[in-house]
Design an enzyme around this catalytic site. Structure first.
Site, short mmCIF file in Angstrom:
data_model
loop_
_atom_site.label_atom_id
_atom_site.label_comp_id
_atom_site.label_asym_id
_atom_site.label_seq_id
_atom_site.Cartn_x
_atom_site.Cartn_y
_atom_site.Cartn_z
N ILE A 11 40.26 -1.07 16.90
CA ILE A 11 38.76 -0.78 17.05
C ILE A 11 38.01 -1.58 16.36
CG2 ILE A 11 39.50 1.87 17.49
CD1 ILE A 11 39.01 2.17 14.55
N GLY A 12 38.43 -2.52 15.63
CA GLY A 12 37.19 -3.51 15.17
C GLY A 12 38.05 -4.45 14.40
N GLY B 291 36.68 -7.67 11.61
CA GLY B 291 35.56 -8.16 10.82
C GLY B 291 36.08 -9.32 9.93
N SER C 25 36.94 -9.29 7.00
CA SER C 25 37.72 -8.99 6.01
C SER C 25 39.13 -8.59 6.50
CB SER C 25 37.48 -7.89 5.13
OG SER C 25 37.00 -6.77 5.88
N GLY C 26 39.39 -8.25 7.85
CA GLY C 26 40.38 -7.81 8.37
C GLY C 26 40.37 -7.16 9.56
N LYS C 27 41.44 -6.56 10.11
CA LYS C 27 41.48 -5.91 11.70
C LYS C 27 41.53 -4.38 11.32
CE LYS C 27 43.02 -9.33 14.67
NZ LYS C 27 43.74 -9.87 15.72
N VAL C 28 40.95 -3.52 12.14
CA VAL C 28 40.92 -2.23 11.81
C VAL C 28 41.51 -1.54 12.94
CG1 VAL C 28 39.66 0.02 11.29
CG2 VAL C 28 38.80 -2.52 10.63
N LYS D 12 43.11 -0.44 7.91
CA LYS D 12 42.57 -1.76 7.84
C LYS D 12 43.55 -2.63 7.38
CE LYS D 12 38.43 -4.32 7.06
NZ LYS D 12 37.13 -4.21 7.19
N ASP E 7 28.63 -7.39 1.12
CA ASP E 7 28.58 -7.60 2.62
C ASP E 7 27.90 -6.26 3.47
OD1 ASP E 7 28.91 -8.77 5.01
OD2 ASP E 7 31.03 -8.48 5.48
#
Ligand SMILES: *[C@@H]1O[C@H](CO)[C@@H](O)[C@H](O)[C@H]1NC(C)=O
Ligand SMILES: *[C@@H]1O[C@H](CO)[C@@H](O)[C@H](O)[C@H]1NC(C)=O
Length: 989
Positions: A701-702, A704, A706-709, A723, A820
C-alpha cells in the site's frame, strides 16, 4: 519409616496453605465498595501508576487515591480521578456503589461511546464529570430517574449528533457543560426548561445553524451563558434582558445578525459581554449605560455603526474592544475619567476628533490601539501617567503636533506604532532609549533631527522603522550595542556619513533598508558577519568602492539592492551563490564581465546604467574583450576532476546496491533460520507468519524512504499495516535498534500512529502499525479527491498533526525529532483524524551516502520539506521538523505540492507563497478547489499562511516551537478573530 511420616510434609503443606488462605481472606475484609473499585481498576489502564495506593488488603478504600468516603459510615461518596492519563471505556460499574454522589473522570483518555445502559446505573449521582476525554458517538440518553443530577460535564470529547430530548428534563440541573464537542444537530429550545440552570456552556460545537432559543430569558438563574462559535444565526433574543443574574454572556464567533437589543440593559449583574465576530449591525444601545457591573466589553468585528453613547462611556469598564466596525463620531471625553480602563482597542473604525485629553490620567492604561481611524489633533499627554502603557498603536490617523515630552519617560512601553500621522519635530533623546521597547515604528511622518545615541538603552529593540521622515545625521554607533536588533528600516530620510563599521558585524541583523539617503564611503569586508541577513537595500545613496565579495557568502541573503550608488570594480562572482529573489546593481560605475549567474536577460534591468559592464551574449551590453584564458583552463580542469570523482563514487554505489539486491533475493520465509524476535507494545494476538505472509507485492500500500508498507488482515479480523524497513546489506543486530524501537513503542497519543509491535532478526526489521483507513494526507490532498477535503477538515488535520508533533517534541522523554515530517507521513483515520506516522524512523536506519532521492529521504527528510540549514549544518533538530511542518501547512492551504514546476525556476512552495506575501497577494494562493470560501475561512487561511511562513523562516531560531504552533492553530480554529488580533494582524504585527 512409617507411612504417616511419609505423608506428613504433604499434609503440612496443605494445612499451611489453608491457614494462609484463611489468614488472607480474613485480612482482606475489603468492603463491597472497595471490591467494586478493584474491578473498576481492572478496567482502566493506568500508565501513571495512580492505582498503586489501591491496596486490596485495606478494610475500606477510603485511603485510596481519588476516593472520598463519608467520615462516619466509611461509604464511598466521591471518586475523583481527573487528569491521570487513564484509558479504557466508561467504567459504569463505579455507579454500583450505592452511596456514590460525585464521579469525576475528566481530562483522561477514556473513549468509545457511552450507552444509555451504561449511564443509567449512575442515576443517583449529583455530579458527573467526563469532560476532556475521547468519547465519541451520540450523547447518551439520561432517563428521568436522574432526579439528583446538578452538574453534568461532557465537554471536550467527540460527541456528535443531537442534544437528546432527555436533556431538557433534569429537574435539578444547575451546570450543563457540553462545549468543545462535535454536536451537529440544532440548538434545542427545550434547554430553556432547565430553569435551575446557572451555567449553560455549549460553545465550540459545529451545530446546524440555529438561533439562540427565543425564551432564553426563562433561565433566570443563569450566570454563565457560553455559546461561542456554535453557528448561531438570527437575532439576539429580546428576552436576553431578563437574565438578571448573568455574569458572562459569550456569543462570539457566530453569525448573529440584527442589532444588539435595547433590552441588554437588563443584564444587571453582567461583568463580561463577548459578541465579537458576528454580523451585528445597528447602533450601540444607549441602555448599555445601565450595566454598572460590566468590566469587559467586546463587540469587535461586526458591522456596528453610529456613535459611542456618552451614557455607556461613563461606565467603569476595564477592557473595551470595538475594533473593525463602522463606528463614527467622537470618542467621548468622559472616558478620560474612567478609573478602571486598561485596554482600549478600537482600530479600523471611523472615529474622528481628538483623543480624550485625560485618557490614561486616572487609570492604569496598558493597551491603546486606535489605528486607522480619522482621529486628529495633538496626542494626549497623560497616556502613560501611571507608567503601565505597553502597547501604543495610533498609526494611520491624522494626529499632528509633536510627540508629547511625557512619552519619553514611559519605560513600560513594549510596542510602539505611531507611523503614518503628520506628526512633526524632533524625538526626545530619552524616547529612543526606552528600555523595554521591542518594536518601534515611527515611519512616514514629518520627524527631523538625529537618532539619539541614547538608543543604546533600548536593549530589547528588535524592529526599528524610521523610514519616510526627515531624520538626518549619522547612524549612531550605539545602534550596534542592540543585540536583539533584527530589522532596521531607515529608508527615505536625510541620513549621511558612512555605514558604521560596527553595524556590519551585527550577526542578528536580518533586514537593513537604507534606501534614499545620503550615505557614503565604502562597504567593509566585515559584512561577512551578517550571517542572518535576508534583505539588504542600500540603493539610492552615495556609496562607493567595490562591492565586497563577502556578500556572496551570506547564505540567507535573498534581496540585494545596491542600485543608484557609485560602486566601482566588477560584480563579484560570489554573488551568484546567493538564493536571490531580488537583485539590483543598476546605475553604478561597475565594470568587467557580468558573472555567469547574472548573464541572463531576466537580469538586464538589474545591470543597466553601468557603462563598463560587458557580456559575451547579453545585449545591449557590449561584448567583452579577450577573456582570461588561464583562468578558464583552471576551471575546466577543476570541473573535470570533480566529474571524475562523481563518476567513480556512483559506480561504487551501484556496485554496493547490486550486492545488496543479491543478498536480499531469497524469499522471506526461508530467508534465514535464525529465529524472529517479537517486541509487542499493545495487547494483540498476531502470529509472525500472519505478518510475514502479508509481505507480498499484492498487498503493497505504500513505499517510502524508510521501507515498504503492506496491508495485512489478521485472522482475528483486524487490519494492520506492516512496514518492512530498508536495510543496506547485512547488519548485525544491535541493542541500539531495540532500545530505539522500544522508545517509539511506548509513545501513546491520539494523534500518533500506534506502533503495535516490532519483529526482527539479524538482517530484517519489521514494524507493525495500526492501519489507517483514509491513507496519507499527501495521497488524498494531491489525488483526485483532494477537492473534497474542505477547509475545516484540513484545519482539523493541521491541528491534529501539530498536536502529535508537539507531543513528540515536548512531552516525550527523550524528545523525539521526527526528521521526516511531510504530508505523506500524516495518516488519516476513518473520520479523517490525523495521526503522525514514521516518527523517529530516520534514526533507526543506516546512513546512506548515495542512491535515488527517496532513499536519501530516510536520512534528512524529503525533497521540498528539508530546512535550508540542513545544507550547511547537517544537524537535524526540532526546528527542522517545524520547517517541514510549515511546508505542510502551505500545502494544506494551497493544495500544491512542495515542489511544482509551475512555481517557476528555483522556486518551491515556500518561495512562491513568500513572494505572494511580499506582493500582498496572499489570497491568490488559496487552493482553487475551495469554492467561494467565507470571510472567516479566508481569515483562517491567511493566519495559517502567516504561521507557515514563520515556521519556514530560514533562520531556525525564529521558527516557533511546536507547542506555540499548536496554540496558534487552535486559536485560528476557534478564535480566528483573536488570532488576527494577536498574531498576524497589522496592529500587533
Ligand atoms: C492511610 O495510609 C497511610 C499511609 O499511606 C497510613 O499511614 C494510614 O494508616 C492509612 N489509614 C487507614 C485508615 O488505612
Ligand atoms: C457551575 O457554574 C457556575 C457559574 O458559571 C460556576 O461558578 C461553578 O463553578 C460551576 N460549578 C461546577 C461544579 O462546575
Amino acid at each position: 519409616m512409617d507411612r504417616h511420616w511419609l505423608l506428613s510434609p504433604f499434609n503440612h503443606f496443605h494445612l499451611l496453605f489453608l491457614f494462609l488462605y484463611l489468614f488472607f481472606s480474613l485480612a482482606t475484609s475489603l468492603n463491597r465498595d472497595g471490591q467494586i473499585l478493584l474491578r473498576l481498576r481492572a478496567c482502566l489502564s493506568d500508565p501513571n501508576g495512580v492505582f498503586a495506593s489501591w491496596d486490596g488488603a485495606n478494610d475500606t478504600p477510603c485511603n485510596w487515591t481519588g476516593i472520598s468516603c463519608n467520615p462516619i459510615t466509611s461509604a464511598v461518596e466521591a471518586i475523583n480521578l481527573d487528569n491521570l492519563n487513564l484509558s479504557g471505556d466508561f467504567p459504569a460499574m463505579a455507579c454500583q456503589i450505592p452511596t456514590l454522589k460525585n464521579l469525576s473522570l475528566g481530562d483522561n483518555n477514556l473513549g468509545n461511546g457511552i450507552s444509555q445502559r451504561d449511564i443509567s446505573l449512575c442515576f443517583r449521582l449529583h455530579y458527573l464529570n467526563l469532560g476532556y476525554n475521547i468519547f465519541s458517538g451520540p450523547l447518551p440518553e439520561f432517563l428521568p430517574e436522574f432526579a439528583e443530577l446538578r452538574w453534568l460535564n461532557l465537554s471536550g470529547c467527540n460527541f456528535s449528533g443531537d442534544i437528546p430530548a432527555s436533556f431538557g428534563q433534569f429537574p435539578r440541573l444547575q451546570n450543563l457543560t457540553l462545549g468543545n464537542n462535535l454536536l451537529n444537530g440544532t440548538i434545542p429550545p427545550f434547554l430553556t426548561n432547565l430553569t435551575d440552570l446557572i451555567a449553560l456552556e455549549i460553545g465550540y460545537n459545529p451545530f446546524t445553524p440555529s438561533p439562540l432559543p427565543l425564551e432564553i430569558g426563562k433561565l433566570e438563574k443563569l450566570q454563565n451563558l457560553w455559546v461561542a462559535t456554535a453557528n448561531l444565526i438570527g437575532k439576539i433574543p429580546e428576552s436576553i434582558g431578563k437574565l438578571g443574574s448573568l455574569a458572562n454572556l459569550d456569543l462570539s464567533g457566530n453569525m448573529l445578525t440584527g442589532s444588539i437589543p435595547e433590552s441588554i440593559g437588563g443584564l444587571k449583574s453582567v461583568t463580561q459581554i463577548e459578541l465579537y465576530d458576528n454580523q451585528l449591525s445597528g447602533f450601540l444601545p444607549v441602555s448599555l449605560g445601565n450595566l454598572k457591573s460590566l468590566k469587559n466589553f467586546d463587540v469587535s468585528f461586526n458591522n456596528l455603526s453610529g456613535k459611542w453613547p456618552e451614557e455607556f462611556a461613563r461606565n467603569s469598564l476595564v477592557s473595551i474592544n470595538l475594533y473593525m466596525n463602522n463606528l463614527e463620531g467622537p470618542i467621548p471625553e468622559v472616558l478620560g475619567l474612567n478609573t478602571e480602563l486598561e485596554n482600549l482597542v478600537i482600530y479600523d473604525n471611523k472615529f474622528s476628533g481628538q483623543l480624550p485629553a485625560n485618557l490614561g490620567r486616572n487609570s492604569n492604561l496598558v493597551m491603546l490601539d486606535v489605528a486607522r481611524n480619522l482621529l486628529e489633533g495633538n496626542l494626549p499627554p497623560y497616556l502613560c501617567r501611571r507608567n503601565k502603557l505597553e502597547i501604543l498603536t495610533i498609526t494611520g490617523n491624522k494626529f499632528s503636533g509633536q510627540l508629547p515630552e511625557s512619552y519619553s519617560h514611559c519605560t513600560s512601553l513594549i510596542r510602539v506604532r505611531i507611523g503614518d500621522n503628520p506628526i512633526t519635530g524632533n524625538i526626545p533623546s530619552s524616547f529612543w532609549g526606552l528600555p523595554r521597547v521591542l518594536f518601534l515604528d515611527l515611519s512616514n511622518m514629518k520627524l527631523e533631527g538625529p537618532i539619539s545615541s541614547d538608543i543604546a538603552k533600548a536593549r530589547n529593540l528588535s524592529h526599528l522603522n524610521v523610514s519616510g521622515n526627515g531624520f538626518s545625521g549619522n547612524l549612531p554607533e550605539s545602534l550596534c550595542l542592540l543585540r536583539e536588533l533584527a530589522k532596521v528600516d531607515a529608508g527615505t530620510n536625510s541620513f549621511s556619513g558612512p555605514l558604521p563599521y560596527c553595524l556590519t558585524q551585527m550577526r542578528n541583523l536580518q533586514r537593513l533598508n537604507l534606501t534614499g539617503n545620503r550615505f557614503s564611503g565604502e562597504i567593509p569586508a566585515s559584512v561577512g558577519s551578517w550571517v542572518s541577513m535576508v534583505m539588504l537595500d542600500l540603493s539610492n545613496n552615495s556609496f562607493s568602492g567595490s562591492i565586497p565579495p563577502e556578500l556572496g557568502y551570506l547564505l540567507l541573503l535573498n534581496y540585494l539592492d545596491l542600485s543608484l550608488n557609485s560602486f566601482t570594480g566588477s560584480i563579484p562572482e560570489e554573488l551568484g551563490n546567493l538564493p536571490l529573489r531580488f537583485f539590483n546593481v543598476s546605475y553604478n560605475n561597475l565594470s568587467g564581465k557580468v558573472p555567469k549567474a547574472f548573464d541572463d536577460t531576466g537580469f538586464l534591468h538589474s545591470l543597466i546604467g553601468n557603462s563598463h559592464l560587458c557580456s559575451p551574449d547579453l545585449k545591449p551590453l557590449p561584448t567583452c574583450k579577450r577573456p582570461g584564458n588561464i583562468k578558464q583552463l583552471w576551471y575546466l580542469t577543476a570541473i573535470l576532476v570533480i566529474l571524475a570523482i562523481l563518476a567513480f563514487s556512483c559506480v561504487l554505489c551501484l556496485y554496493r546496491k547490486y550486492r545488496v539486491r543479491i543478498h536480499q533475493r531469497p524469499g522471506l520465509q526461508n530467508h534465514s533460520s535464525s529465529p524472529w524476535r517479537i517486541i509487542p507494545f499493545h495487547r494483540l494476538s498476531l502470529k509472525e507468519d500472519e505478518i510475514l505472509s502479508s509481505i507480498d507485492e499484492a498487498n503493497l500500500i505504500g513505499s517510502g524512504g524508510s521501507g515498504k508498507v503492506y496491508k495485512a488482515r489478521l485472522k482475528c479480523g483486524e487490519i494492520v499495516a506492516v512496514k518492512r524497513l530498508f536495510l543496506t546489506g547485512k547488519q548485525d543486530f544491535d541493542g541500539g535498534f531495540q532500545a530505539e524501537v522500544e522508545t517509539l513503542g511506548k509513545i501513546r497519543h491520539k494523534n500518533i500512529v500506534k506502533l503495535l509491535c516490532c519483529l526482527f532478526k539479524s538482517d530484517m526489521k519489521i514494524l507493525v502499525y495500526e492501519y489507517m483507513e483514509n491513507g496519507s494526507l499527501g495521497a488524498l490532498l494531491h489525488g483526485s479527491k483532494g477537492g473534497e477535503l474542505g477547509w475545516e477538515k484540513r484545519l482539523e488535520i493541521a491541528v491534529g498533526s501539530a498536536c502529535g508533533l508537539a507531543y513528540l517534541h515536548h512531552d516525550c522523554e527523550p524528545a523525539v525529532v521526527h526528521r521526516d515530517v511531510k504530508a505523506n507521513n500524516i495518516l488519516l483515520g476513518g473520520d479523517y483524524s490525523a495521526r503522525v506516522a514514521d516518527f523517529g524512523l530516520a534514526k533507526l536506519l543506516p546512513r546512506r551516502s548515495c542512491g535515488d532521492g527517496s532513499e536519501m529521504s530516510s536520512v534528512a527528510g524529503s525533497y521540498g520539506y528539508i530546512a535550508p540549514e540542513y545544507g550547511y549544518t547537517l544537524k537535524v533538530n526540532e526546528k527542522s521538523d517545524i520547517y517541514s511542518f510549515g511546508v505542510m501547512l502551505l500545502e494544506l492551504v494551497t493544495g500544491r505540492q512542495p515542489i511544482d514546476s509551475s512555481f517557476g525556476e528555483n522556486r518551491d512552495v515556500v518561495k512562491w507563497v513568500n513572494d505572494a506575501a511580499c506582493s500582498g497577494a496572499l489570497d491568490e494562493v488559496h487552493d482553487s478547489r475551495f469554492t467561494s470560501p467565507t470571510p472567516l475561512q479566508k481569515m483562517q487561511m491567511e493566519n495559517v499562511l502567516s504561521l507557515a511562513l514563520l515556521c519556514t523562516s530560514p533562520v531556525p531560531n525564529s521558527r516557533p516551537s511546536m507547542r506555540r504552533v499548536l496554540q496558534v492553530l487552535k486559536d485560528v480554529q476557534w478564535h480566528p478573530f483573536n488570532t488576527a488580533k494577536g498574531f498576524s494582524s497589522h496592529n500587533i504585527s
